[in-house]
Each structure stands twice: as structure tokens, then as C-alpha cells.
Design a protein around this motif. Structure first.
Motif, PDB file in Angstrom:
ATOM      1  N   LEU A   8      34.584  32.038  38.395  1.00  0.00           N
ATOM      2  CA  LEU A   8      33.181  31.053  39.155  1.00  0.00           C
ATOM      3  C   LEU A   8      33.191  29.595  38.196  1.00  0.00           C
ATOM      4  O   LEU A   8      32.290  29.123  38.735  1.00  0.00           O
ATOM      5  CB  LEU A   8      31.867  31.457  38.750  1.00  0.00           C
ATOM      6  CG  LEU A   8      31.149  32.984  39.112  1.00  0.00           C
ATOM      7  CD1 LEU A   8      30.439  33.399  38.841  1.00  0.00           C
ATOM      8  CD2 LEU A   8      31.699  32.958  40.568  1.00  0.00           C
ATOM      9  N   ARG A   9      34.000  29.093  37.756  1.00  0.00           N
ATOM     10  CA  ARG A   9      34.210  27.622  36.815  1.00  0.00           C
ATOM     11  C   ARG A   9      33.885  26.451  38.549  1.00  0.00           C
ATOM     12  O   ARG A   9      33.621  25.803  37.847  1.00  0.00           O
ATOM     13  CB  ARG A   9      35.283  28.276  35.975  1.00  0.00           C
ATOM     14  CG  ARG A   9      35.294  28.432  34.308  1.00  0.00           C
ATOM     15  CD  ARG A   9      36.219  28.051  33.568  1.00  0.00           C
ATOM     16  NE  ARG A   9      37.488  28.785  34.145  1.00  0.00           N
ATOM     17  CZ  ARG A   9      39.146  28.462  33.551  1.00  0.00           C
ATOM     18  NH1 ARG A   9      38.742  28.042  32.974  1.00  0.00           N
ATOM     19  NH2 ARG A   9      39.426  29.223  34.603  1.00  0.00           N
ATOM     20  N   ARG A  10      35.283  26.907  38.816  1.00  0.00           N
ATOM     21  CA  ARG A  10      34.682  26.102  39.779  1.00  0.00           C
ATOM     22  C   ARG A  10      34.130  25.993  40.687  1.00  0.00           C
ATOM     23  O   ARG A  10      34.036  24.738  41.356  1.00  0.00           O
ATOM     24  CB  ARG A  10      36.500  26.124  40.551  1.00  0.00           C
ATOM     25  CG  ARG A  10      37.016  24.875  41.712  1.00  0.00           C
ATOM     26  CD  ARG A  10      38.054  25.191  42.063  1.00  0.00           C
ATOM     27  NE  ARG A  10      39.342  25.251  41.001  1.00  0.00           N
ATOM     28  CZ  ARG A  10      40.932  25.342  41.505  1.00  0.00           C
ATOM     29  NH1 ARG A  10      40.992  25.718  42.542  1.00  0.00           N
ATOM     30  NH2 ARG A  10      41.730  24.824  40.501  1.00  0.00           N
ATOM     31  N   THR A  11      33.963  27.306  41.454  1.00  0.00           N
ATOM     32  CA  THR A  11      32.015  27.139  41.778  1.00  0.00           C
ATOM     33  C   THR A  11      30.842  26.628  41.312  1.00  0.00           C
ATOM     34  O   THR A  11      30.378  25.632  41.938  1.00  0.00           O
ATOM     35  CB  THR A  11      31.660  28.805  42.898  1.00  0.00           C
ATOM     36  OG1 THR A  11      33.165  29.036  42.932  1.00  0.00           O
ATOM     37  CG2 THR A  11      30.483  28.679  43.206  1.00  0.00           C
ATOM     38  N   ILE A  12      30.869  26.390  40.040  1.00  0.00           N
ATOM     39  CA  ILE A  12      29.699  25.883  39.493  1.00  0.00           C
ATOM     40  C   ILE A  12      29.998  24.784  39.572  1.00  0.00           C
ATOM     41  O   ILE A  12      28.562  24.115  39.872  1.00  0.00           O
ATOM     42  CB  ILE A  12      30.091  26.778  38.370  1.00  0.00           C
ATOM     43  CG1 ILE A  12      29.409  28.152  38.144  1.00  0.00           C
ATOM     44  CG2 ILE A  12      28.694  26.316  37.656  1.00  0.00           C
ATOM     45  CD1 ILE A  12      28.236  28.677  38.420  1.00  0.00           C
ATOM     46  N   ASP A  13      31.055  24.322  39.408  1.00  0.00           N
ATOM     47  CA  ASP A  13      31.462  22.799  38.934  1.00  0.00           C
ATOM     48  C   ASP A  13      31.321  21.899  40.407  1.00  0.00           C
ATOM     49  O   ASP A  13      30.809  21.460  40.495  1.00  0.00           O
ATOM     50  CB  ASP A  13      32.926  22.249  39.309  1.00  0.00           C
ATOM     51  CG  ASP A  13      33.242  22.633  37.583  1.00  0.00           C
ATOM     52  OD1 ASP A  13      31.898  22.990  36.422  1.00  0.00           O
ATOM     53  OD2 ASP A  13      34.464  23.270  36.358  1.00  0.00           O
ATOM     54  N   ASP A  14      31.737  22.941  41.562  1.00  0.00           N
ATOM     55  CA  ASP A  14      31.355  22.383  43.118  1.00  0.00           C
ATOM     56  C   ASP A  14      29.864  22.158  43.386  1.00  0.00           C
ATOM     57  O   ASP A  14      29.477  21.030  44.497  1.00  0.00           O
ATOM     58  CB  ASP A  14      32.290  23.130  44.064  1.00  0.00           C
ATOM     59  CG  ASP A  14      34.021  22.884  44.158  1.00  0.00           C
ATOM     60  OD1 ASP A  14      34.364  22.028  43.453  1.00  0.00           O
ATOM     61  OD2 ASP A  14      34.171  23.722  44.185  1.00  0.00           O
ATOM     62  N   LEU A  15      29.153  23.380  43.370  1.00  0.00           N
ATOM     63  CA  LEU A  15      27.939  23.351  42.989  1.00  0.00           C
ATOM     64  C   LEU A  15      27.083  21.948  42.730  1.00  0.00           C
ATOM     65  O   LEU A  15      26.651  21.869  43.006  1.00  0.00           O
ATOM     66  CB  LEU A  15      27.401  24.875  43.174  1.00  0.00           C
ATOM     67  CG  LEU A  15      28.321  26.059  44.058  1.00  0.00           C
ATOM     68  CD1 LEU A  15      27.356  27.464  43.976  1.00  0.00           C
ATOM     69  CD2 LEU A  15      27.749  25.839  44.931  1.00  0.00           C
TER      70      LEU A  15
ATOM     71  N   TYR B 144      31.593  27.626  29.054  1.00  0.00           N
ATOM     72  CA  TYR B 144      30.840  28.261  30.773  1.00  0.00           C
ATOM     73  C   TYR B 144      29.781  28.203  30.255  1.00  0.00           C
ATOM     74  O   TYR B 144      28.796  27.557  31.566  1.00  0.00           O
ATOM     75  CB  TYR B 144      31.517  29.644  31.153  1.00  0.00           C
ATOM     76  CG  TYR B 144      31.067  30.169  32.179  1.00  0.00           C
ATOM     77  CD1 TYR B 144      31.820  29.470  33.602  1.00  0.00           C
ATOM     78  CD2 TYR B 144      30.376  31.325  32.777  1.00  0.00           C
ATOM     79  CE1 TYR B 144      31.016  29.909  35.097  1.00  0.00           C
ATOM     80  CE2 TYR B 144      29.801  31.417  33.741  1.00  0.00           C
ATOM     81  CZ  TYR B 144      30.098  31.260  35.174  1.00  0.00           C
ATOM     82  OH  TYR B 144      29.075  31.246  36.308  1.00  0.00           O
ATOM     83  N   GLY B 145      29.202  28.333  29.433  1.00  0.00           N
ATOM     84  CA  GLY B 145      27.977  28.208  28.637  1.00  0.00           C
ATOM     85  C   GLY B 145      27.328  27.304  29.487  1.00  0.00           C
ATOM     86  O   GLY B 145      26.547  26.596  29.229  1.00  0.00           O
ATOM     87  N   VAL B 146      27.886  26.531  28.269  1.00  0.00           N
ATOM     88  CA  VAL B 146      28.059  24.961  28.682  1.00  0.00           C
ATOM     89  C   VAL B 146      27.550  24.523  29.853  1.00  0.00           C
ATOM     90  O   VAL B 146      26.136  23.146  30.234  1.00  0.00           O
ATOM     91  CB  VAL B 146      29.016  23.771  27.677  1.00  0.00           C
ATOM     92  CG1 VAL B 146      28.742  22.407  28.144  1.00  0.00           C
ATOM     93  CG2 VAL B 146      28.699  24.334  26.172  1.00  0.00           C
ATOM     94  N   ARG B 147      28.144  24.773  30.651  1.00  0.00           N
ATOM     95  CA  ARG B 147      28.278  24.407  32.127  1.00  0.00           C
ATOM     96  C   ARG B 147      26.825  24.567  32.585  1.00  0.00           C
ATOM     97  O   ARG B 147      26.508  23.558  33.460  1.00  0.00           O
ATOM     98  CB  ARG B 147      29.805  25.224  33.162  1.00  0.00           C
ATOM     99  CG  ARG B 147      31.148  24.216  32.397  1.00  0.00           C
ATOM    100  CD  ARG B 147      32.193  24.638  33.812  1.00  0.00           C
ATOM    101  NE  ARG B 147      33.305  24.100  34.226  1.00  0.00           N
ATOM    102  CZ  ARG B 147      34.085  24.478  33.034  1.00  0.00           C
ATOM    103  NH1 ARG B 147      34.372  25.068  32.301  1.00  0.00           N
ATOM    104  NH2 ARG B 147      35.614  23.476  33.261  1.00  0.00           N
ATOM    105  N   CYS B 148      26.849  26.037  32.578  1.00  0.00           N
ATOM    106  CA  CYS B 148      25.954  26.741  33.069  1.00  0.00           C
ATOM    107  C   CYS B 148      24.475  25.949  32.862  1.00  0.00           C
ATOM    108  O   CYS B 148      23.748  25.639  33.011  1.00  0.00           O
ATOM    109  CB  CYS B 148      25.520  28.006  32.676  1.00  0.00           C
ATOM    110  SG  CYS B 148      26.991  28.947  34.153  1.00  0.00           S
ATOM    111  N   ARG B 149      24.418  25.470  31.314  1.00  0.00           N
ATOM    112  CA  ARG B 149      22.837  24.920  31.049  1.00  0.00           C
ATOM    113  C   ARG B 149      23.049  23.783  31.619  1.00  0.00           C
ATOM    114  O   ARG B 149      21.670  23.200  31.705  1.00  0.00           O
ATOM    115  CB  ARG B 149      23.107  24.991  29.179  1.00  0.00           C
ATOM    116  CG  ARG B 149      22.764  25.762  27.965  1.00  0.00           C
ATOM    117  CD  ARG B 149      23.126  26.336  26.772  1.00  0.00           C
ATOM    118  NE  ARG B 149      24.438  25.839  26.170  1.00  0.00           N
ATOM    119  CZ  ARG B 149      24.891  26.593  26.244  1.00  0.00           C
ATOM    120  NH1 ARG B 149      24.475  27.488  26.264  1.00  0.00           N
ATOM    121  NH2 ARG B 149      26.395  26.198  25.271  1.00  0.00           N
TER     122      ARG B 149
END
Length: 526
Positions: free
Chosen positions: A176-183, A282-287
Motif C-alpha cells: 500500500l505504499r504507492r497507494t498511500i503516496d498517491d492519495l 510506512y508508519g512515518v508515511r501514515c503519520r
């Protein structure tokens, strides 16, 4: 329910003649003392089921305690999630609340501990999850069932810097890394028509309301009516990100960041591994995503909401919706892990005993029960197996050693001790049965560490087991966070602490192997 129901603070309370571990239940509330160092058991001498929290099936019967010559029931009680919702036993139509003030509460999702009590609950929650990780090693090792115990021994007796367990958050971090980045770059939004003061040069649309406002302003020209600031009420379109799909996205991001933090806390020694670094990033991205959405005015949504069209049909948001449901389901699973930590601890200790027996000098595993790993836990238990769990042969001594876990019929003399694990030692070719038995009590404890007062107590309890050929007893307790393994012996009773990772686990396996070697290899059977 008839009279005579008792609360036990140790499973061997029936064999303890002073009855210090037994307390009759009566009307009102029962407070578990702060110095209590185990779970709680409920005993019904008439064999009837014990109603806990409004259900006769809420307690878990202790395997092998009930037998044909005695009508009796002993059940493990679940741990409460909250102090304000204690375990309630129905006694003759009256409810008896078992209050446990010293037991930490199950930490809620996404909550950062703020005080000592909350830190204790968080540490206990991480231990429960770590025990689950160790049990899942069985699932990984079953890729080659013929090498199950050898693979477990490799994982549990050395720190070979192998990757930490695959977890749901690891899968999310990988896929889901790319999905999170796109959103994060372009979340869905809609334009909302509103009225506000707009500079004359930027007015694009006026409606009936703005025209009525304009004609009421003093002046004869548009510039005069605009006033000193040269603004008029006009139609403006504002971006709004507070949609259901973005609320779900923010809720997922917050929960995923918390789960990632817990994963890294459980695998602190392996933070440099590929999986741990993947989860950390991934945790850093989500925060960051959660903070950005909050700044854009996106609110949080509670579990149970119905998905809209975007969450169902948009590929990116649908992935987030599915991932959020997985984490919510995992949180409910954590509730069960919390309630039945004692049973998970027993299963972990049974596997540790099997690993330790394999390290006894000269021991050869000659038979192993079929083992399977459940898709879902059954009140803290994950492993299905037959008995004996394993049979070891020591050729030099001419001995056979059997390991039994959750034995349904240990025999009338042994059932009084309510030990989840039995080690049975016999001589090859003997016709008079086994030479000796060794009961093993894995005692869960929310604090961890040895309870030294129970060693002398157990030594006197084992004196009653001589007719059952009980040679020694063993108590296995959790090691406190960050503490080393401890071991202490009193007479024929040994107590040790065992961790779920690192030196506290490795050294405990060695100590277990030494304990069994002293009884088997040194031929100290009666």
C-alpha cells in the motif's frame, strides 16, 4: 448453581492441604489482592457449569481436571478488558463481581500511554502480542512438518538476525505504499458553493442573495458600495476534503501508524532488518498523511460505517477500506488475546518444553504428534495437536520421555494437580508403566518474575504426589520486560522465568534443558 463454588488463585489448590489458595464465593464483590501473581480459576465441586459474564460457556474448563471418579469442574476465568467491567459470576441467582484493581486495563487502539498504569497495560499488551508471534513460528515452521521442532529450536535458541514475523502491517507496508503516496498527493475533494467577501477584481459569480446584499449597501457606484476594503458578497467555491472516503483514509492512517509502532516495539532487536525498516518507513508515511488530512479539516470516522460508492469502486480507496477493516478485525482479535493470555502462555510454554527436551544430551525425537495451526484462535490457543506431543528416546539410559499438553485424561491421581503439561519418564521394556511424572505449571502473571513463596508451598504439595510417582515439579513464569532469566529451586520444585525473545528466551531454554537433564540423564527417578 449449587453452593460450594470457590475461587482459586493457583491450579493446584485442591492438593494444597492448608487451603490458602481457595476462597468460597459469596454474595457481593470479591477483590483480587494486589499481590496476586497468577490468573484466576473457578471451582464447582458438583460438576455443574459455572456461569461467567452471563454465559455458562464463558469460562474455559481445565483439561484433565474432571474425571469419571469425581464430579467436579475447574474453569479458567477470562481477564476483564476494563476495571469498570469486571468478571461477573452468577451464584445461586446472584451476581458476584471479581474485581481486580491491580490488573492493568487493555489499552485502547491508537492510545499513547500517559502514566505508569497505562505504560504497564501497554507492556502487558505487547507481551501478549509477542507470545502470539512466538506461536506463529509454528505456522512458519510447518512449511516442512518433518523439521517442525528443529526449526523451532533454531528460532528459539539463537539470535541469527532472521527477519521478524510477517504481520498484517508488513503486508500493508509492502503493498500500500504507492497507494498511500498517491492519495496523500491528491485526495478526493469537492467544491462547495458559499458566500463570502470577495475582492472586486476576483468576483466570478453573483446570485440573488449577493445582489440583494449589494443593493442595500450605501453608495451610487459599485466601487462606493464595495467600501474601503473593495470587497462585496459574492459566490465563492471552496475545496472541501471532508468526505467519507477521506475520513476512512485518516482513520486507517492513524491506526496503521499505531500498529506499526507496536510492531517495532515487539521486534526492537531487529529494527535494522528489512521488514522492520519497511514498517518503520510506512508508519512515518501514515503519520504524515494523518496530520495532513487533519489540517485540511478531515474528521475521523468510527468503525461500523457503511462504505459509499467511492470506497467500493475507486481502486485506491477500496484498498484502504479493505486494509482498515483488516486492522479493525485485528483489534477485536487483540481483545480475545487479552482475555485469554493465560491459555496462550500455557501453549507457548508447552512448545518451549518440547524444544528444551530436544536439547537434553542424547535425546532423540522418535515420535511427534500431528500439529496444525488454526486460522483463528480458540480462546488464546492456536495449535491443534494430539498427545503425546512428542516422544524422546535416550539410548544410553534406556529411557523414553513423553511430553503431554492439555491431556484430557491424566489419571485420577494426577488430575488433582491440574497441571497443563506432564512429562512422563519410562524405561524401555518395562511392564510396570512409567517410572515418574513431572508436572509443569505455566503461570501467567501480569507483572512477571518469580513468586518465591510458592516454591515451599509446592514442595509440600508434591509430597502428596508420591503415590502418583511425581518426581519433581516445575513452574514457568514470564520474565519482566527487559529482565534476565531467573531460576530458583526448593527441594524437588524448580521455578524459572522465560521471556518471549532475546536472551531471556534463549537462556530459559538452556535452563529448561538442564532441569530435565538432571532428572532424566542423571536418573533421579524414584
Amino acid at each position: 448453581m449449587s453452593r460450594g463454588v470457590e475461587i482459586w488463585t493457583r491450579p493446584w489448590a485442591l492438593a494444597e492441604v492448608r487451603r490458602v489458595r481457595r476462597r468460597p464465593l459469596g454474595p457481593g464483590a470479591v477483590a483480587i489482592p494486589d499481590d496476586h501473581r497468577a490468573g484466576i480459576w473457578l471451582f464447582a465441586p458438583d460438576g455443574n457449569s459455572v456461569s461467567i459474564n452471563g454465559s455458562a460457556g464463558s469460562g474455559e474448563p481445565v483439561p484433565g481436571f474432571d474425571h469419571t471418579s469425581a464430579s467436579r469442574t475447574l474453569v479458567q476465568a477470562p481477564l476483564p478488558l476494563r476495571r469498570r467491567a469486571p468478571v461477573v459470576v452468577n451464584l445461586n441467582g446472584n451476581d458476584v463481581a471479581l474485581e481486580w484493581p491491580a490488573l492493568p486495563e487493555r489499552p485502547p487502539a491508537k492510545h499513547i500511554p500517559q502514566n505508569d498504569d497505562e505504560h504497564a497495560g501497554h507492556e502487558l499488551f505487547l507481551r501478549a502480542r509477542s507470545v502470539w508471534d512466538r506461536l506463529r513460528d509454528v505456522d512458519s515452521a510447518l512449511a516442512d512438518p518433518s523439521r517442525l521442532w528443529e526449526e523451532l529450536r533454531r528460532r528459539w535458541t539463537s539470535d541469527d538476525h532472521c527477519e521478524p514475523q510477517v504481520d498484517v502491517i508488513v503486508r500493508h507496508a509492502a503493498h500500500l505504499r504507492r497507494t498511500i503516496d498517491d492519495l496523500e498527493r491528491a485526495p478526493r475533494r469537492f467544491l462547495r458553493r458559499t458566500h463570502r467577501q470577495v475582492p472586486l477584481a476576483r468576483v466570478q459569480e453573483m446570485d440573488r442573495r449577493s445582489m440583494n446584499w449589494l443593493v442595500r449597501q450605501p453608495g451610487t457606484s459599485l466601487a462606493e458600495r464595495a467600501g474601503d476594503r473593495q470587497t462585496i458578497l459574492a459566490v465563492a467555491r471552496e475545496e472541501n476534503f471532508d468526505t467519507l472516503e477521506n475520513r476512512v483514509l485518516r482513520a486507517y492512517a492513524e491506526l496503521a501508524a499505531f500498529v506499526a509502532s507496536n510492531y517495532l516495539a515487539r521486534h526492537g532487536a531487529k529494527r535494522k532488518s528489512r521488514r522492520a525498516e519497511l514498517v518503520s518507513a510506512y508508519g512515518v508515511r501514515c503519520r504524515k498523511l494523518s496530520r495532513d488530512l487533519a489540517e485540511r479539516g478531515v474528521r475521523l470516522v468510527e468503525p461500523g460505517v457503511m462504505p459509499n460508492f467511492v470506497l467500493q469502486q475507486n481502486p485506491r480507496y477500496n484498498k484502504v477500506w479493505v486494509a482498515w477493516q483488516e486492522l479493525i478485525s485485528r483489534d477485536r482479535e487483540d481483545d480475545e488475546l487479552w482475555r485469554w493470555q493465560g491459555r496462550s502462555w500455557e501453549e507457548f510454554c508447552a512448545l518451549a518444553v518440547m524444544v528444551a527436551l530436544g536439547d537434553v544430551p542424547g535425546a532423540k525425537l522418535v515420535a511427534s504428534a500431528p500439529v496444525s495451526f488454526r486460522d483463528e484462535q480458540q480462546r488464546g490457543r492456536w495449535v491443534d495437536h494430539d498427545n503425546p506431543l512428542g516422544v524422546f528416546y535416550l539410548q544410553e539410559q534406556g529411557l523414553v520421555v513423553e511430553a503431554h499438553f492439555a491431556l484430557a485424561r491424566p489419571g485420577p491421581k494426577r488430575s488433582d494437580f491440574a497441571a497443563p503439561i506432564w512429562i512422563r519418564v519410562g524405561r524401555t521394556g518395562a511392564i510396570d508403566g512409567f517410572l515418574s511424572d513431572i508436572p509443569v505449571w505455566p503461570l501467567w502473571d501480569h507483572r512477571g518474575g518469580l513468586a518465591r513463596e510458592e516454591l515451599a508451598e509446592l514442595a509440600s504439595v508434591l509430597q502428596l504426589g508420591r503415590s502418583a510417582r511425581i518426581a519433581a515439579g516445575l513452574v514457568m513464569r514470564p520474565a519482566p520486560p527487559g529482565a534476565d532469566m531467573e531460576v530458583e529451586t526448593h527441594g524437588d520444585v524448580t521455578a524459572l522465568t522465560i521471556g518471549v525473545r532475546g536472551p531471556a528466551l534463549f537462556e530459559a531454554i538452556v535452563a529448561l534443558s538442564g532441569f530435565f537433564s538432571s532428572l532424566v540423564v542423571d536418573e533421579k527417578q524414584p
